[in-house]
Design a protein around this motif. Structure first.
Motif, PDB file in Angstrom:
ATOM      1  N   VAL A  87     -64.970  53.796  66.456  1.00 60.74           N
ATOM      2  CA  VAL A  87     -64.712  55.053  65.743  1.00 60.74           C
ATOM      3  C   VAL A  87     -65.312  56.222  66.509  1.00 60.74           C
ATOM      4  CG1 VAL A  87     -65.058  56.326  63.601  1.00 60.74           C
ATOM      5  CG2 VAL A  87     -64.650  53.849  63.527  1.00 60.74           C
ATOM      6  N   ASP A 126     -63.532  50.970  58.052  1.00 64.08           N
ATOM      7  CA  ASP A 126     -63.702  51.032  56.590  1.00 64.08           C
ATOM      8  C   ASP A 126     -63.483  49.681  55.923  1.00 64.08           C
ATOM      9  OD1 ASP A 126     -64.326  53.698  56.743  1.00 64.08           O
ATOM     10  OD2 ASP A 126     -62.286  54.398  56.289  1.00 64.08           O
ATOM     11  N   LYS A 149     -60.923  54.241  62.252  1.00 60.85           N
ATOM     12  CA  LYS A 149     -61.703  54.514  61.051  1.00 60.85           C
ATOM     13  C   LYS A 149     -61.280  53.563  59.918  1.00 60.85           C
ATOM     14  CE  LYS A 149     -63.493  58.349  58.323  1.00 60.85           C
ATOM     15  NZ  LYS A 149     -63.487  57.610  57.066  1.00 60.85           N
ATOM     16  N   LYS A 150     -59.985  53.323  59.813  1.00 62.11           N
ATOM     17  CA  LYS A 150     -59.502  52.396  58.786  1.00 62.11           C
ATOM     18  C   LYS A 150     -60.018  50.990  59.061  1.00 62.11           C
ATOM     19  CE  LYS A 150     -55.257  54.909  57.660  1.00 62.11           C
ATOM     20  NZ  LYS A 150     -53.754  54.885  57.714  1.00 62.11           N
ATOM     21  N   GLN A 181     -63.618  59.326  68.445  1.00 65.01           N
ATOM     22  CA  GLN A 181     -63.991  60.702  68.105  1.00 65.01           C
ATOM     23  C   GLN A 181     -64.324  61.509  69.366  1.00 65.01           C
ATOM     24  OE1 GLN A 181     -67.392  61.019  65.539  1.00 65.01           O
ATOM     25  NE2 GLN A 181     -67.053  63.196  65.128  1.00 65.01           N
ATOM     26  N   TYR A 200     -58.029  57.596  66.340  1.00 63.19           N
ATOM     27  CA  TYR A 200     -59.242  57.776  65.550  1.00 63.19           C
ATOM     28  C   TYR A 200     -59.021  57.318  64.110  1.00 63.19           C
ATOM     29  CZ  TYR A 200     -62.861  60.172  62.866  1.00 63.19           C
ATOM     30  OH  TYR A 200     -63.883  60.459  61.989  1.00 63.19           O
ATOM     31  N   ASN A 201     -57.917  57.728  63.537  1.00 68.72           N
ATOM     32  CA  ASN A 201     -57.626  57.324  62.146  1.00 68.72           C
ATOM     33  C   ASN A 201     -57.475  55.811  62.026  1.00 68.72           C
ATOM     34  OD1 ASN A 201     -57.669  59.995  61.209  1.00 68.72           O
ATOM     35  ND2 ASN A 201     -55.481  60.294  61.675  1.00 68.72           N
ATOM     36  N   LEU A 240     -55.964  61.518  67.724  1.00 69.69           N
ATOM     37  CA  LEU A 240     -56.188  61.568  66.277  1.00 69.69           C
ATOM     38  C   LEU A 240     -55.628  60.324  65.596  1.00 69.69           C
ATOM     39  CD1 LEU A 240     -55.463  65.337  65.500  1.00 69.69           C
ATOM     40  CD2 LEU A 240     -57.641  64.127  65.179  1.00 69.69           C
ATOM     41  N   GLU A 241     -54.468  59.861  66.070  1.00 70.73           N
ATOM     42  CA  GLU A 241     -53.902  58.633  65.510  1.00 70.73           C
ATOM     43  C   GLU A 241     -54.825  57.441  65.779  1.00 70.73           C
ATOM     44  OE1 GLU A 241     -50.031  58.170  67.129  1.00 70.73           O
ATOM     45  OE2 GLU A 241     -49.159  59.867  66.025  1.00 70.73           O
TER      46      GLU A 241
END
Length: 485
Positions: free
Chosen positions: A216, A207, A203-204, A220, A199-200, A196-197
């Motif tokens: 990403v 973005d 994603k940043k 996932q 993935y986040n 999860l870390e």
């Protein structure tokens, strides 16, 4: 009623009875010799007494596991059934032993009869004790049936001990399974958090336009895979607990469960197998097969005895009178004693066929006995073969875990520095996770193997090492001991 025998006839009957009770011999033949071709030693076994000599309270190191085992011994339904089978076999043996003694019964009757020679009906009163068809066991048929019942009873006892050994091993391994299912669940949880870390972070980066969407989606995929593993291990934890509850026969309290990975299952450092001859004494399934072989030999004796005449004795003693008021007066006492003889002449070979069937059954029992011995040694050698190499496998797996964890850390640092892409991190993370899972599996296999060595060697019959287990002699052992004397 008249006396049917004279004094000399009575003497003959008493002498015959004494002869039957003192001189009857079993007609069973010599016991066959087993040829199991057992090995002279074990694979990689250390010297010393067999670890099976230890009681389970001394062998298992964790007091929680010992308490769970004792709960299982008190409540498990399979073990309860095996114990009830012992009681049933014991009563069957008691019946066969009673068959060697005459059955005495009380009787009373009133007979009213009318004859053509008399105008007045006559009434006769009888009361007394009688022996009905008591077989004089000249050829040992009844004795052979008793020997068969004794061996069957002892085999049932040994089967119960074998069930206890199997139950203790299953409980210990189910208890370990619950522990390592929890360990795998915690590892999956940790992996999910790390994914999860990642993935986040990806994603940043996507973005703000640093990376494409591919990292990403790769992150996932890892997240969803980890979530699937978490759900799977939650199921395994529940199933392991359900199995343990079934084996124990009731819900196991939470304080007796091992939620952390178990590091040691036994305090014994060297699991010695002892001598091959120890296995024949310690394994109750081998003893059960030996008792069944002896029982088959007793059946041969009973079948052979049926080839010879069967002599039965019938007798009675009591009072008889035509007037009820004179029934117990002097002169009303009557007795009778007489044998009956059953001589086989023409039965179209049925009795001889029964002998051949019994002899074939003995050959089958011998084959089963040899197979049981061979299976026992194979199980021990299989467990010792795992034991011989498990240490090297564990050491290699621990080094693999250390290497993959280092690779994962380096790959993560290089990715954050912009040197490598996320695919390298993802591959390193998967390899590290797989290595951690492999280490848990090997650690569980190592502890399971220690339980397996103890079980296959016949450990678990005794609660404490100081307890004594006495092997009861079979009917064939008793026969040859008497012959030797």
């Amino acid at each position: 009623m008249q006396k049917v025998w004279s004094i000399s006839g009575r003497s003959i009957a008493v002498s015959a009875l004494a002869l039957a009770l003192t001189a009857c011999q079993s007609m069973r033949g010599p016991e066959p010799v087993a040829q199991a071709d057992i090995p002279t030693g074990y694979i990689g076994s250390t010297t010393g007494p067999s670890v099976a000599e230890q009681g389970y309270k001394d062998f298992f190191a964790d007091p929680r596991l010992v308490q769970v085992i004792e709960m299982a011994l008190a409540n498990n339904r399979d073990l309860r059934t095996a114990t009830l089978n012992i009681q049933r076999a014991q009563q069957a043996y008691q019946i066969s032993e009673n068959n060697q003694l005459p059955t005495i019964g009380a009787s009373g009757s009133v007979l009213r009869q009318d004859t053509l020679s008399s105008n007045k009906p006559m009434t006769t009163y009888n009361v007394g004790l009688g022996v009905t068809a008591y077989e004089l066991d000249f050829w040992g048929r009844v004795r052979s049936l008793k020997d068969n019942a004794l061996d069957s009873y002892l085999a049932t006892q040994s089967a119960r001990d074998a069930t206890q050994i199997s139950l203790i091993g299953q409980v210990a391994q189910a208890w370990l399974s619950y522990s390592f299912a929890n360990a795998n669940l915690k590892l999956a949880d940790q992996t999910l958090k790390a994914q999860l870390e990642s993935y986040n972070l990806n994603k940043k980066r996507f973005d703000v336009g640093i990376d494409s969407e591919v990292p990403v989606r790769q992150a996932q995929i890892s997240v969803e895979t980890a979530r699937n593993d978490v759900a799977n291990y939650k199921t395994q934890v529940a199933q392991a607990q359900n199995l343990l509850n079934l084996l124990v026969g009731q819900p196991v309290p939470a304080n007796l469960l091992a939620s952390q990975p178990v590091k040691r299952i036994t305090q014994t450092t060297a699991l010695s197998a002892g001598l091959p001859s120890d296995l024949l004494n310690n394994r109750p399934d081998v003893r059960a097969a030996e008792y069944q072989l002896s029982a088959a030999g007793a059946n041969i004796g009973a079948a052979k005895a049926k080839l010879y005449p069967t002599i039965s004795l019938t007798g009675s003693a009591g009072y008889a009178s035509t007037d009820l008021s004179d029934l117990f007066k002097s002169g009303a006492f009557v007795w009778s004693l007489g044998p009956s003889l059953d001589i086989p002449i023409f039965d179209w070979g049925t009795r001889r066929a029964n002998v051949k069937i019994s002899e074939t059954d003995q050959k089958i029992a011998l084959s089963d006995y040899e197979k049981t011995i061979q299976t026992a040694f194979r199980e021990v050698n299989d467990a010792l073969a795992v034991r011989e190499n498990i240490g090297d496998r564990l050491a290699a797996q621990r080094r693999l875990v250390e290497a993959t964890n280092t690779t994962y850390k380096l790959s993560t640092a290089r990715f954050r520095a912009g040197i490598d892409n996320y695919l390298t991190v993802l591959d390193a993370q998967r390899t590290s996770y797989s290595a951690e899972q492999g280490l848990l599996l090997l650690e569980q296999a190592n502890l399971n193997n220690q339980v397996e060595v103890y079980k296959t060697l016949g450990g678990g019959v005794k609660a404490n090492t100081s307890d004594q287990v006495v092997k009861q002699p079979s009917s064939s052992d008793l026969k040859y001991n008497k012959t030797a004397k």
